[in-house]
Design a protein around this motif. Structure first.
Motif, mmCIF file in Angstrom:
data_model
loop_
_atom_site.group_PDB
_atom_site.id
_atom_site.type_symbol
_atom_site.label_atom_id
_atom_site.label_comp_id
_atom_site.label_asym_id
_atom_site.label_seq_id
_atom_site.Cartn_x
_atom_site.Cartn_y
_atom_site.Cartn_z
ATOM 1 N N SER A 294 -36.843 -36.858 -58.607
ATOM 2 C CA SER A 294 -36.929 -38.361 -57.926
ATOM 3 C C SER A 294 -35.586 -38.542 -57.968
ATOM 4 C CB SER A 294 -36.408 -38.620 -60.252
ATOM 5 O OG SER A 294 -36.016 -37.137 -60.489
ATOM 6 N N LYS A 295 -35.335 -37.785 -57.601
ATOM 7 C CA LYS A 295 -33.474 -37.685 -57.031
ATOM 8 C C LYS A 295 -33.554 -37.684 -55.708
ATOM 9 C CE LYS A 295 -29.154 -34.341 -56.267
ATOM 10 N NZ LYS A 295 -28.799 -33.420 -56.841
ATOM 11 N N GLY A 296 -34.666 -37.462 -55.122
ATOM 12 C CA GLY A 296 -34.715 -37.889 -53.274
ATOM 13 C C GLY A 296 -34.955 -39.527 -53.381
ATOM 14 N N VAL A 297 -35.600 -39.653 -54.391
ATOM 15 C CA VAL A 297 -36.507 -41.611 -54.049
ATOM 16 C C VAL A 297 -35.323 -42.301 -54.653
ATOM 17 C CG1 VAL A 297 -37.558 -42.725 -55.149
ATOM 18 C CG2 VAL A 297 -38.764 -41.052 -54.638
ATOM 19 N N SER A 298 -34.115 -41.985 -55.612
ATOM 20 C CA SER A 298 -32.695 -42.573 -56.058
ATOM 21 C C SER A 298 -32.324 -42.377 -53.959
ATOM 22 C CB SER A 298 -32.851 -41.829 -57.413
ATOM 23 O OG SER A 298 -33.461 -42.041 -58.285
ATOM 24 N N GLY A 299 -31.944 -41.515 -53.871
ATOM 25 C CA GLY A 299 -31.309 -41.436 -52.589
ATOM 26 C C GLY A 299 -31.322 -42.364 -52.013
ATOM 27 N N ALA A 300 -32.946 -42.160 -51.887
ATOM 28 C CA ALA A 300 -33.609 -43.091 -50.759
ATOM 29 C C ALA A 300 -32.728 -44.779 -50.797
ATOM 30 C CB ALA A 300 -34.233 -43.004 -50.219
ATOM 31 N N VAL A 301 -32.842 -45.018 -52.197
ATOM 32 C CA VAL A 301 -33.406 -46.759 -53.262
ATOM 33 C C VAL A 301 -31.554 -46.832 -53.264
ATOM 34 C CG1 VAL A 301 -32.988 -48.091 -55.210
ATOM 35 C CG2 VAL A 301 -35.192 -46.552 -54.365
ATOM 36 N N THR A 302 -30.711 -45.699 -53.250
ATOM 37 C CA THR A 302 -28.908 -45.940 -53.261
ATOM 38 C C THR A 302 -28.733 -45.836 -51.812
ATOM 39 O OG1 THR A 302 -29.419 -45.206 -55.723
ATOM 40 C CG2 THR A 302 -26.573 -45.097 -54.095
ATOM 41 N N GLU A 303 -28.718 -45.110 -51.284
ATOM 42 C CA GLU A 303 -28.976 -45.800 -49.799
ATOM 43 C C GLU A 303 -29.074 -47.363 -49.689
ATOM 44 O OE1 GLU A 303 -29.335 -43.413 -44.754
ATOM 45 O OE2 GLU A 303 -30.234 -42.630 -47.150
ATOM 46 N N ARG A 304 -30.446 -47.622 -49.448
ATOM 47 C CA ARG A 304 -30.373 -48.649 -48.687
ATOM 48 C C ARG A 304 -30.541 -49.929 -49.598
ATOM 49 N NH1 ARG A 304 -35.879 -50.342 -46.763
ATOM 50 N NH2 ARG A 304 -35.679 -48.737 -45.281
ATOM 51 N N VAL A 305 -29.905 -49.854 -50.751
ATOM 52 C CA VAL A 305 -29.704 -51.119 -51.981
ATOM 53 C C VAL A 305 -27.759 -50.654 -50.944
ATOM 54 C CG1 VAL A 305 -28.482 -51.656 -53.603
ATOM 55 C CG2 VAL A 305 -30.343 -50.846 -53.488
ATOM 56 N N GLN A 306 -27.070 -49.835 -50.545
ATOM 57 C CA GLN A 306 -25.420 -49.997 -49.941
ATOM 58 C C GLN A 306 -25.241 -50.247 -49.061
ATOM 59 O OE1 GLN A 306 -24.239 -45.922 -50.568
ATOM 60 N NE2 GLN A 306 -23.601 -46.198 -52.418
ATOM 61 N N GLU A 307 -27.321 -50.634 -47.605
ATOM 62 C CA GLU A 307 -26.545 -50.770 -46.797
ATOM 63 C C GLU A 307 -26.857 -52.642 -47.103
ATOM 64 O OE1 GLU A 307 -30.255 -51.029 -43.407
ATOM 65 O OE2 GLU A 307 -29.657 -49.018 -44.206
ATOM 66 N N VAL A 308 -28.009 -53.032 -47.910
ATOM 67 C CA VAL A 308 -28.178 -54.126 -48.029
ATOM 68 C C VAL A 308 -26.841 -55.368 -48.409
ATOM 69 C CG1 VAL A 308 -29.296 -55.929 -49.730
ATOM 70 C CG2 VAL A 308 -30.280 -53.879 -48.042
ATOM 71 N N SER A 309 -25.725 -54.445 -49.684
ATOM 72 C CA SER A 309 -24.886 -54.735 -49.610
ATOM 73 C C SER A 309 -23.584 -54.879 -48.708
ATOM 74 C CB SER A 309 -24.571 -54.630 -50.747
ATOM 75 O OG SER A 309 -23.918 -52.820 -50.581
ATOM 76 N N GLN A 310 -23.653 -54.542 -47.682
ATOM 77 C CA GLN A 310 -22.929 -54.317 -47.046
ATOM 78 C C GLN A 310 -23.225 -55.187 -45.239
ATOM 79 O OE1 GLN A 310 -21.541 -50.745 -46.041
ATOM 80 N NE2 GLN A 310 -20.923 -50.353 -48.333
ATOM 81 N N ASP A 311 -25.052 -55.819 -45.269
ATOM 82 C CA ASP A 311 -24.953 -55.925 -44.277
ATOM 83 C C ASP A 311 -26.221 -57.182 -43.692
ATOM 84 O OD1 ASP A 311 -26.300 -56.519 -41.331
ATOM 85 O OD2 ASP A 311 -27.154 -54.623 -40.761
ATOM 86 N N ASN A 312 -25.854 -58.148 -43.708
ATOM 87 C CA ASN A 312 -26.147 -59.959 -44.266
ATOM 88 C C ASN A 312 -27.289 -59.694 -43.104
ATOM 89 O OD1 ASN A 312 -24.246 -60.491 -45.842
ATOM 90 N ND2 ASN A 312 -23.421 -61.658 -43.991
ATOM 91 N N ASN A 313 -27.643 -59.070 -42.201
ATOM 92 C CA ASN A 313 -29.272 -59.020 -41.454
ATOM 93 C C ASN A 313 -30.660 -58.047 -42.373
ATOM 94 O OD1 ASN A 313 -28.529 -60.885 -39.390
ATOM 95 N ND2 ASN A 313 -27.092 -59.158 -38.592
ATOM 96 N N SER A 314 -29.596 -57.217 -43.612
ATOM 97 C CA SER A 314 -31.077 -56.262 -44.041
ATOM 98 C C SER A 314 -31.123 -56.882 -44.985
ATOM 99 C CB SER A 314 -29.991 -55.059 -44.546
ATOM 100 O OG SER A 314 -30.068 -54.547 -42.997
ATOM 101 N N PRO A 315 -32.743 -57.413 -45.399
ATOM 102 C CA PRO A 315 -33.353 -57.608 -46.416
ATOM 103 C C PRO A 315 -33.120 -56.656 -47.669
ATOM 104 C CG PRO A 315 -35.625 -56.281 -45.177
ATOM 105 C CD PRO A 315 -33.603 -56.474 -44.772
#
Length: 374
Positions: free
Chosen positions: A222-243
Protein backbone atom coordinates in the motif's frame (compact mmCIF):
# COMPACT_ATOMS: atom_id res chain seq x y z
CA UNK A 1 -25.98 13.09 7.74
CA UNK A 2 -26.15 10.13 10.11
CA UNK A 3 -23.28 8.36 11.82
CA UNK A 4 -23.45 4.57 11.84
CA UNK A 5 -21.22 3.79 14.80
CA UNK A 6 -23.38 0.82 15.77
CA UNK A 7 -25.28 -1.52 13.42
CA UNK A 8 -28.38 0.18 12.12
CA UNK A 9 -30.89 -0.63 9.44
CA UNK A 10 -30.41 1.42 6.26
CA UNK A 11 -32.97 3.91 5.10
CA UNK A 12 -34.90 3.07 1.95
CA UNK A 13 -32.92 4.32 -1.08
CA UNK A 14 -34.24 7.38 -2.82
CA UNK A 15 -36.43 6.47 -5.74
CA UNK A 16 -36.74 2.89 -4.52
CA UNK A 17 -39.68 0.68 -5.34
CA UNK A 18 -42.50 1.33 -2.91
CA UNK A 19 -43.78 -2.23 -3.27
CA UNK A 20 -43.18 -4.74 -0.50
CA UNK A 21 -41.23 -7.13 -2.70
CA UNK A 22 -38.38 -4.62 -3.09
CA UNK A 23 -37.40 -5.18 0.54
CA UNK A 24 -36.59 -8.74 1.49
CA UNK A 25 -34.73 -10.29 4.41
CA UNK A 26 -31.16 -11.32 3.73
CA UNK A 27 -30.83 -14.86 2.37
CA UNK A 28 -34.59 -15.17 2.08
CA UNK A 29 -34.35 -18.74 0.87
CA UNK A 30 -32.70 -19.95 4.11
CA UNK A 31 -34.55 -22.07 6.70
CA UNK A 32 -36.77 -20.29 9.22
CA UNK A 33 -34.51 -21.13 12.17
CA UNK A 34 -31.78 -18.99 10.60
CA UNK A 35 -33.95 -15.88 10.29
CA UNK A 36 -32.39 -14.31 13.38
CA UNK A 37 -28.91 -14.58 11.93
CA UNK A 38 -30.16 -13.33 8.55
CA UNK A 39 -31.62 -10.22 10.13
CA UNK A 40 -28.40 -9.67 12.06
CA UNK A 41 -26.40 -9.85 8.83
CA UNK A 42 -28.82 -7.49 7.11
CA UNK A 43 -28.23 -4.91 9.82
CA UNK A 44 -24.51 -5.50 10.38
CA UNK A 45 -23.61 -5.21 6.71
CA UNK A 46 -26.19 -2.56 5.82
CA UNK A 47 -23.91 -0.58 3.43
CA UNK A 48 -23.78 -3.62 1.10
CA UNK A 49 -27.38 -4.89 1.36
CA UNK A 50 -29.38 -4.76 -1.87
CA UNK A 51 -33.01 -3.69 -1.52
CA UNK A 52 -34.26 -3.53 -5.09
CA UNK A 53 -36.95 -5.65 -6.77
CA UNK A 54 -34.49 -8.38 -7.79
CA UNK A 55 -33.57 -9.30 -4.23
CA UNK A 56 -30.30 -10.41 -2.69
CA UNK A 57 -27.53 -10.85 -5.30
CA UNK A 58 -30.17 -10.34 -8.02
CA UNK A 59 -31.52 -13.85 -7.46
CA UNK A 60 -34.78 -13.09 -5.67
CA UNK A 61 -38.18 -14.38 -6.82
CA UNK A 62 -39.87 -12.31 -9.53
CA UNK A 63 -43.52 -11.82 -10.39
CA UNK A 64 -44.79 -13.04 -13.80
CA UNK A 65 -44.92 -9.42 -15.01
CA UNK A 66 -41.30 -8.85 -14.01
CA UNK A 67 -40.21 -12.05 -15.73
CA UNK A 68 -42.02 -11.07 -18.93
CA UNK A 69 -40.46 -7.62 -18.86
CA UNK A 70 -37.00 -9.09 -18.34
CA UNK A 71 -37.41 -11.62 -21.18
CA UNK A 72 -38.50 -8.94 -23.63
CA UNK A 73 -35.61 -6.66 -22.65
CA UNK A 74 -33.12 -9.52 -22.96
CA UNK A 75 -34.43 -10.38 -26.43
CA UNK A 76 -34.55 -6.90 -27.93
CA UNK A 77 -32.91 -4.19 -25.78
CA UNK A 78 -29.87 -6.09 -24.52
CA UNK A 79 -28.39 -7.04 -27.96
CA UNK A 80 -28.76 -3.46 -29.24
CA UNK A 81 -27.01 -2.03 -26.21
CA UNK A 82 -24.21 -4.56 -26.32
CA UNK A 83 -23.51 -3.88 -30.00
CA UNK A 84 -23.65 -0.12 -29.48
CA UNK A 85 -21.37 -0.37 -26.44
CA UNK A 86 -18.76 -2.41 -28.30
CA UNK A 87 -18.91 0.04 -31.21
CA UNK A 88 -18.22 3.00 -28.91
CA UNK A 89 -15.25 1.25 -27.24
CA UNK A 90 -13.77 0.37 -30.64
CA UNK A 91 -14.32 3.95 -31.86
CA UNK A 92 -12.44 5.36 -28.87
CA UNK A 93 -9.66 2.81 -29.33
CA UNK A 94 -9.23 3.93 -32.94
CA UNK A 95 -9.03 7.57 -31.83
CA UNK A 96 -6.36 6.65 -29.30
CA UNK A 97 -4.49 4.54 -31.83
CA UNK A 98 -4.34 7.39 -34.34
CA UNK A 99 -3.33 9.92 -31.69
CA UNK A 100 -0.46 7.74 -30.43
CA UNK A 101 1.15 7.14 -33.81
CA UNK A 102 4.83 8.14 -33.64
CA UNK A 103 4.48 9.17 -29.98
CA UNK A 104 7.09 8.27 -27.37
CA UNK A 105 6.26 6.69 -24.03
CA UNK A 106 3.59 4.26 -25.23
CA UNK A 107 5.49 1.15 -24.16
CA UNK A 108 6.26 2.66 -20.75
CA UNK A 109 2.53 3.04 -20.13
CA UNK A 110 2.11 6.80 -20.39
CA UNK A 111 2.34 8.34 -23.85
CA UNK A 112 3.09 12.06 -23.77
CA UNK A 113 0.24 13.51 -25.80
CA UNK A 114 0.30 17.20 -26.62
CA UNK A 115 -1.52 19.64 -28.85
CA UNK A 116 -4.21 18.24 -31.13
CA UNK A 117 -3.48 14.67 -30.02
CA UNK A 118 -4.28 15.34 -26.38
CA UNK A 119 -7.30 17.47 -27.28
CA UNK A 120 -8.68 14.74 -29.56
CA UNK A 121 -8.30 12.05 -26.89
CA UNK A 122 -9.98 14.18 -24.21
CA UNK A 123 -12.86 15.38 -26.40
CA UNK A 124 -13.50 11.91 -27.80
CA UNK A 125 -13.34 10.41 -24.32
CA UNK A 126 -15.91 12.81 -22.93
CA UNK A 127 -18.26 12.51 -25.90
CA UNK A 128 -18.09 8.74 -26.26
CA UNK A 129 -18.42 8.18 -22.50
CA UNK A 130 -21.59 10.26 -22.47
CA UNK A 131 -22.81 8.25 -25.44
CA UNK A 132 -22.06 5.04 -23.54
CA UNK A 133 -24.10 6.29 -20.58
CA UNK A 134 -26.97 7.00 -22.97
CA UNK A 135 -26.69 3.47 -24.37
CA UNK A 136 -26.83 2.12 -20.80
CA UNK A 137 -30.10 4.00 -20.22
CA UNK A 138 -28.80 7.10 -18.44
CA UNK A 139 -30.63 9.50 -20.74
CA UNK A 140 -30.71 12.52 -18.42
CA UNK A 141 -28.14 13.38 -15.77
CA UNK A 142 -29.27 16.14 -13.37
CA UNK A 143 -26.24 18.01 -12.06
CA UNK A 144 -25.92 20.49 -9.22
CA UNK A 145 -22.74 22.53 -9.51
CA UNK A 146 -21.51 24.17 -6.34
CA UNK A 147 -17.91 24.18 -7.51
CA UNK A 148 -17.35 27.94 -7.23
CA UNK A 149 -16.29 28.65 -3.63
CA UNK A 150 -17.24 31.78 -1.77
CA UNK A 151 -14.41 33.98 -0.59
CA UNK A 152 -15.12 33.16 3.05
CA UNK A 153 -14.92 29.42 2.31
CA UNK A 154 -11.26 29.64 1.30
CA UNK A 155 -8.59 29.73 3.96
CA UNK A 156 -7.08 33.20 4.26
CA UNK A 157 -3.55 32.00 3.64
CA UNK A 158 -4.69 30.47 0.33
CA UNK A 159 -7.02 33.18 -0.93
CA UNK A 160 -4.27 35.07 -2.75
CA UNK A 161 -3.36 32.18 -5.00
CA UNK A 162 -5.72 29.24 -5.43
CA UNK A 163 -3.91 26.01 -6.19
CA UNK A 164 -5.34 23.68 -8.81
CA UNK A 165 -6.96 20.52 -7.32
CA UNK A 166 -4.89 17.43 -7.90
CA UNK A 167 -7.65 14.84 -7.56
CA UNK A 168 -11.37 14.29 -7.90
CA UNK A 169 -12.67 12.59 -4.75
CA UNK A 170 -15.96 10.76 -5.13
CA UNK A 171 -18.13 8.27 -3.30
CA UNK A 172 -18.11 4.86 -5.02
CA UNK A 173 -21.38 3.14 -5.91
CA UNK A 174 -20.95 1.44 -9.29
CA UNK A 175 -18.62 0.90 -12.23
CA UNK A 176 -20.89 3.46 -13.90
CA UNK A 177 -19.14 6.06 -11.71
CA UNK A 178 -16.11 5.81 -13.99
CA UNK A 179 -18.18 6.45 -17.12
CA UNK A 180 -19.73 9.55 -15.62
CA UNK A 181 -16.42 11.03 -14.52
CA UNK A 182 -14.93 10.29 -17.95
CA UNK A 183 -17.82 12.11 -19.60
CA UNK A 184 -17.36 15.08 -17.28
CA UNK A 185 -13.60 15.59 -17.10
CA UNK A 186 -11.64 12.65 -18.62
CA UNK A 187 -9.51 12.09 -15.50
CA UNK A 188 -6.84 9.45 -15.02
CA UNK A 189 -7.43 6.46 -12.75
CA UNK A 190 -5.63 4.02 -10.54
CA UNK A 191 -5.75 0.58 -12.19
CA UNK A 192 -4.11 -2.80 -11.89
CA UNK A 193 -1.09 -3.28 -14.11
CA UNK A 194 -2.93 -6.04 -15.98
CA UNK A 195 -5.41 -3.45 -17.31
CA UNK A 196 -2.66 -1.92 -19.44
CA UNK A 197 -2.38 -5.23 -21.33
CA UNK A 198 -6.08 -5.68 -22.10
CA UNK A 199 -7.22 -5.46 -25.74
CA UNK A 200 -8.66 -2.05 -26.61
CA UNK A 201 -8.99 -0.94 -22.96
CA UNK A 202 -5.22 -1.12 -22.43
CA UNK A 203 -4.40 1.59 -24.95
CA UNK A 204 -7.31 3.74 -23.82
CA UNK A 205 -6.17 3.59 -20.19
CA UNK A 206 -2.63 4.57 -21.21
CA UNK A 207 -3.90 7.59 -23.15
CA UNK A 208 -5.91 8.67 -20.11
CA UNK A 209 -2.72 8.63 -18.06
CA UNK A 210 -3.83 5.89 -15.66
CA UNK A 211 -1.61 5.01 -12.71
CA UNK A 212 -0.84 1.31 -13.05
CA UNK A 213 -0.10 -0.59 -9.85
CA UNK A 214 0.70 -4.24 -9.14
CA UNK A 215 -1.66 -4.77 -6.20
CA UNK A 216 -1.42 -8.56 -6.29
CA UNK A 217 2.35 -8.44 -5.92
CA UNK A 218 3.78 -8.45 -2.41
CA UNK A 219 6.44 -6.05 -3.64
CA UNK A 220 3.80 -3.42 -4.40
CA UNK A 221 2.37 -2.77 -0.96
CA UNK A 222 0.00 0.00 0.00
CA UNK A 223 2.90 2.36 0.64
CA UNK A 224 4.10 1.94 -2.93
CA UNK A 225 0.62 2.57 -4.35
CA UNK A 226 0.13 5.59 -2.09
CA UNK A 227 3.50 6.92 -3.18
CA UNK A 228 2.58 6.67 -6.86
CA UNK A 229 -0.76 8.37 -6.25
CA UNK A 230 0.83 11.13 -4.16
CA UNK A 231 3.42 11.84 -6.82
CA UNK A 232 0.77 12.10 -9.54
CA UNK A 233 -1.55 14.30 -7.47
CA UNK A 234 1.33 16.68 -6.75
CA UNK A 235 2.19 16.76 -10.46
CA UNK A 236 -1.41 17.56 -11.41
CA UNK A 237 -1.73 20.39 -8.89
CA UNK A 238 1.36 22.04 -10.42
CA UNK A 239 0.78 21.29 -14.11
CA UNK A 240 -2.40 22.43 -15.87
CA UNK A 241 -1.69 20.04 -18.75
CA UNK A 242 -1.91 16.93 -16.55
CA UNK A 243 -5.37 15.33 -16.18
CA UNK A 244 -6.74 15.20 -12.67
CA UNK A 245 -6.72 11.85 -10.90
CA UNK A 246 -10.05 10.26 -10.00
CA UNK A 247 -9.89 8.54 -6.63
CA UNK A 248 -12.51 6.59 -4.67
CA UNK A 249 -11.16 6.84 -1.08
CA UNK A 250 -13.61 4.21 0.22
CA UNK A 251 -11.74 1.52 -1.72
CA UNK A 252 -14.93 -0.37 -2.63
CA UNK A 253 -18.56 0.19 -3.59
CA UNK A 254 -21.64 0.49 -1.38
CA UNK A 255 -25.38 0.48 -2.02
CA UNK A 256 -25.25 4.28 -2.33
CA UNK A 257 -26.76 5.17 1.05
CA UNK A 258 -23.57 4.93 3.08
CA UNK A 259 -20.05 6.34 3.13
CA UNK A 260 -17.23 4.06 4.29
CA UNK A 261 -13.98 5.20 5.97
CA UNK A 262 -11.61 7.04 3.62
CA UNK A 263 -8.11 5.86 2.86
CA UNK A 264 -5.53 8.65 3.02
CA UNK A 265 -3.88 8.11 -0.38
CA UNK A 266 -5.77 10.98 -2.01
CA UNK A 267 -4.76 13.38 0.75
CA UNK A 268 -1.05 12.69 1.30
CA UNK A 269 -0.05 15.16 -1.41
CA UNK A 270 -1.40 18.08 0.68
CA UNK A 271 -3.09 19.40 -2.49
CA UNK A 272 -6.71 20.60 -2.86
CA UNK A 273 -9.30 18.07 -4.03
CA UNK A 274 -12.55 18.31 -5.99
CA UNK A 275 -15.34 16.49 -4.10
CA UNK A 276 -18.18 14.96 -6.16
CA UNK A 277 -21.27 13.10 -4.94
CA UNK A 278 -23.06 10.47 -7.05
CA UNK A 279 -26.54 9.13 -6.32
CA UNK A 280 -28.48 6.45 -8.23
CA UNK A 281 -32.27 6.66 -7.69
CA UNK A 282 -34.07 3.57 -8.97
CA UNK A 283 -37.51 2.00 -9.32
CA UNK A 284 -36.76 -1.70 -9.86
CA UNK A 285 -33.05 -2.38 -10.33
CA UNK A 286 -30.35 -0.50 -8.43
CA UNK A 287 -27.22 0.35 -10.47
CA UNK A 288 -25.20 0.05 -7.24
CA UNK A 289 -22.64 -2.75 -7.58
CA UNK A 290 -22.58 -3.89 -3.98
CA UNK A 291 -23.29 -7.61 -3.60
CA UNK A 292 -23.77 -9.14 -7.04
CA UNK A 293 -21.48 -10.77 -9.58
CA UNK A 294 -20.45 -8.55 -12.47
CA UNK A 295 -22.05 -10.46 -15.35
CA UNK A 296 -25.47 -10.61 -13.66
CA UNK A 297 -25.26 -6.92 -12.76
CA UNK A 298 -24.42 -5.84 -16.32
CA UNK A 299 -27.23 -8.04 -17.66
CA UNK A 300 -29.86 -6.52 -15.35
CA UNK A 301 -28.55 -2.99 -15.86
CA UNK A 302 -28.76 -3.26 -19.65
CA UNK A 303 -32.21 -4.84 -19.45
CA UNK A 304 -33.62 -1.86 -17.56
CA UNK A 305 -35.11 0.65 -19.99
CA UNK A 306 -34.12 3.74 -18.02
CA UNK A 307 -31.45 4.23 -15.35
CA UNK A 308 -30.87 7.33 -13.27
CA UNK A 309 -27.91 9.16 -11.81
CA UNK A 310 -27.74 12.46 -9.92
CA UNK A 311 -24.50 14.41 -9.50
CA UNK A 312 -23.43 17.14 -7.09
CA UNK A 313 -20.15 18.99 -7.69
CA UNK A 314 -19.00 20.57 -4.45
CA UNK A 315 -16.56 23.50 -4.14
CA UNK A 316 -12.88 22.68 -4.33
CA UNK A 317 -11.69 21.72 -0.86
CA UNK A 318 -8.56 23.61 0.16
CA UNK A 319 -6.90 21.95 3.18
CA UNK A 320 -5.84 24.00 6.17
CA UNK A 321 -2.27 23.80 7.43
CA UNK A 322 -3.43 21.42 10.14
CA UNK A 323 -5.05 19.17 7.54
CA UNK A 324 -1.93 19.25 5.38
CA UNK A 325 0.09 18.01 8.33
CA UNK A 326 -2.49 15.34 9.20
CA UNK A 327 -3.76 13.40 6.14
CA UNK A 328 -6.13 11.40 8.33
CA UNK A 329 -7.79 14.61 9.55
CA UNK A 330 -7.93 15.89 5.97
CA UNK A 331 -9.58 12.66 4.76
CA UNK A 332 -12.09 12.59 7.62
CA UNK A 333 -13.13 16.21 7.08
CA UNK A 334 -13.71 15.69 3.35
CA UNK A 335 -15.65 12.51 4.16
CA UNK A 336 -17.90 14.37 6.60
CA UNK A 337 -18.52 17.07 3.97
CA UNK A 338 -19.58 14.47 1.38
CA UNK A 339 -21.83 12.76 3.93
CA UNK A 340 -23.57 16.01 4.89
CA UNK A 341 -24.04 17.31 1.35
CA UNK A 342 -25.07 13.90 -0.02
CA UNK A 343 -27.26 12.91 2.94
CA UNK A 344 -25.17 9.76 3.35
CA UNK A 345 -24.77 7.68 6.50
CA UNK A 346 -21.24 7.27 7.84
CA UNK A 347 -20.29 3.64 8.42
CA UNK A 348 -17.25 2.07 10.07
CA UNK A 349 -17.26 -0.98 7.77
CA UNK A 350 -14.75 -1.59 5.01
CA UNK A 351 -13.63 -4.03 2.33
CA UNK A 352 -12.85 -6.83 4.81
CA UNK A 353 -16.41 -6.78 6.14
CA UNK A 354 -17.78 -6.69 2.60
CA UNK A 355 -15.90 -9.90 1.79
CA UNK A 356 -17.33 -11.56 4.89
CA UNK A 357 -20.82 -10.47 3.85
CA UNK A 358 -20.38 -11.82 0.34
CA UNK A 359 -19.13 -15.11 1.72
CA UNK A 360 -22.18 -15.32 3.97
CA UNK A 361 -24.46 -14.73 0.98
CA UNK A 362 -22.76 -17.68 -0.72
CA UNK A 363 -23.40 -19.96 2.23
CA UNK A 364 -20.14 -19.67 4.16
CA UNK A 365 -20.06 -19.01 7.88
CA UNK A 366 -19.53 -15.29 8.63
CA UNK A 367 -18.20 -16.14 12.08
CA UNK A 368 -15.51 -18.42 10.70
CA UNK A 369 -14.55 -15.82 8.13
CA UNK A 370 -14.31 -13.13 10.82
CA UNK A 371 -11.90 -15.34 12.75
CA UNK A 372 -9.87 -16.03 9.63
CA UNK A 373 -9.74 -12.34 8.73
CA UNK A 374 -8.53 -11.47 12.23
Amino acid sequence: MAVDTTPAAPSHPEGGDSGGEAVRPLLSGAPAEEEGEEEELDVRYAPYARRDAYGVMGRGPLSPAQVARLVLAAAFLLPLRLVAGVFLVVAYYLVCRICTLFVDGLEEGRPRLQGWRREAVLRAGRGLSRAMLFVFGFYWIPMSDRSVPNAEDVHQDQSAELERPGAIVSNHVSYVDVLYHMSASSPSFVAKNSVSKLPLIGLISKCLGCIFVQRESKGSDSKGVSGAVTERVQEVSQDNNSPMVLLFPEGTTTNGDYLLPFKTGAFLARAPVQPVILRYPYKRFSPAWDSMDGARHVFLLLCQVANYIEVVHLPIYYPSEQEKDDPRLYANNVRKLLAIEGNLTLSNLGLAEKRVYHAALNGNSPRALHQKDD
